[in-house]
Design an enzyme around this catalytic site. Structure first.
Site, PDB file in Angstrom:
ATOM      1  N   GLU A  46       0.844  -1.206   0.000  1.00 42.44           N
ATOM      2  CA  GLU A  46       0.000   0.000   0.000  1.00 42.44           C
ATOM      3  C   GLU A  46       0.874   1.248   0.000  1.00 42.44           C
ATOM      4  OE1 GLU A  46      -2.666   0.335   3.407  1.00 42.44           O
ATOM      5  OE2 GLU A  46      -2.767   2.500   3.130  1.00 42.44           O
ATOM      6  N   ARG A  50       0.253  10.411  -0.128  1.00 42.03           N
ATOM      7  CA  ARG A  50       0.531  11.490   0.833  1.00 42.03           C
ATOM      8  C   ARG A  50       1.686  12.359   0.405  1.00 42.03           C
ATOM      9  NH1 ARG A  50       0.146   8.189   6.535  1.00 42.03           N
ATOM     10  NH2 ARG A  50      -1.697   7.055   5.851  1.00 42.03           N
ATOM     11  N   LYS A 134     -10.977  -1.834   6.843  1.00 40.58           N
ATOM     12  CA  LYS A 134      -9.806  -1.417   7.626  1.00 40.58           C
ATOM     13  C   LYS A 134     -10.329  -0.767   8.904  1.00 40.58           C
ATOM     14  CE  LYS A 134      -6.501   2.417   7.424  1.00 40.58           C
ATOM     15  NZ  LYS A 134      -5.479   3.104   6.630  1.00 40.58           N
TER      16      LYS A 134
HETATM   17  C1  3PG Z   1      -2.182   4.599   8.059  1.00 43.16           C
HETATM   18  O1  3PG Z   1      -1.785   5.524   7.450  1.00 43.16           O
HETATM   19  O2  3PG Z   1      -2.975   3.747   7.634  1.00 43.16           O
HETATM   20  C2  3PG Z   1      -1.689   4.529   9.423  1.00 43.16           C
HETATM   21  O3  3PG Z   1      -1.352   5.841   9.800  1.00 43.16           O
HETATM   22  C3  3PG Z   1      -0.497   3.679   9.609  1.00 43.16           C
HETATM   23  O4  3PG Z   1      -0.333   3.749  10.957  1.00 43.16           O
HETATM   24  P1  3PG Z   1       1.044   3.434  11.658  1.00 43.16           P
HETATM   25  O5  3PG Z   1       2.020   4.447  11.118  1.00 43.16           O
HETATM   26  O6  3PG Z   1       0.729   3.638  13.116  1.00 43.16           O
HETATM   27  O7  3PG Z   1       1.403   2.025  11.314  1.00 43.16           O
END
Ligand code: 3PG
Length: 213
Positions: A46, A50, A134
């Site tokens: 994924e 961003r 999710k």
């Molecule tokens: C996401 O973007 O789906 C989450 O922010 C990932 O979260 P993490 O950085 O706590 O794993």
């Protein structure tokens, strides 16, 4: 337009113990990073929308790493979904859910893992045909206990908890029966990318795969 999907959301979730959440700001990192994860046994990737480079990174992985299946994360609009599909993404992950995002993903042939954090959001996603979701942000919104509570009324829903999940707490999430896999950013640390430390990313992928249900 209704493009056929290559993968279902369930297939995306079942492939590995984790869906790595990847933030890339240099296109040159995309292909070696993807190969490093594949070498560690993880191929559903994924790449989050961003950074300005995200779509080019998706395109590079789709073109140069056929063993990987690249998806887009942080899909928040119809425009995001269409741009991701155009770049070669095969699935989408969204931090929340709207019917417009769902429709765009169906139009574009993208499997979608919609983000939910409440019972009402689960109902809305289910109304549009989504039962693989999710749970975001998983730790902050209730952690494994929340998933256990949901398993009663939402007995037909399967989850990928993401947000605050780590290699250390992942087993606790994976032990909940309605959890198919987890999501998290720990497999692709920004300093490993900056240093080109692909071996570290492969090792993190292997360590995580050892948790597979
Ligand atoms: C996401 O973007 O789906 C989450 O922010 C990932 O979260 P993490 O950085 O706590 O794993």
């Amino acid at each position: 337009m209704n493009t056929p999907q290559k993968f279902t959301a369930l297939q995306v979730m079942q492939d590995a113990a984790v869906i790595p959440v990847i933030v890339l700001s240099d296109v040159a990192h995309a292909v070696p990073m993807a190969r490093a994860l594949v070498a560690g046994g993880i191929r559903m990737l994924e790449v989050t929308l961003r950074t300005p480079q995200a779509l080019a990174c998706i395109e590079a992985i789709a073109r140069d790493v056929p063993e990987a299946v690249v998806g887009a994360g942080t899909v928040r609009s119809r425009a995001d979904a269409l741009a991701a599909a155009n770049a070669g993404a095969q699935f989408a992950v969204s931090p929340g859910y709207t019917s417009a995002v769902g429709q765009a993903c169906r139009d574009a042939g993208l499997a979608l893992l919609p983000g939910v954090a409440t019972g009402s959001e689960i109902l809305m996603a289910q109304e549009d045909g989504y039962s693989q979701l999710k749970f975001f942000p998983a730790m902050q919104a209730g952690g494994p206990a929340m998933l256990k509570a949901w398993s009663g009324p939402f007995f037909d829903v399967q989850f990928c908890p993401t947000g605050g999940v780590t290699l250390q707490n992942a087993p606790e999430f994976l032990a909940v029966p309605n959890v198919v896999c987890v999501g998290g950013s720990w497999l692709v640390p920004s300093d490993a990318l900056a240093q080109g430390d692909w071996a570290r990313i492969t090792q993190l992928a292997r360590d995580t795969q050892a948790l597979k249900k």
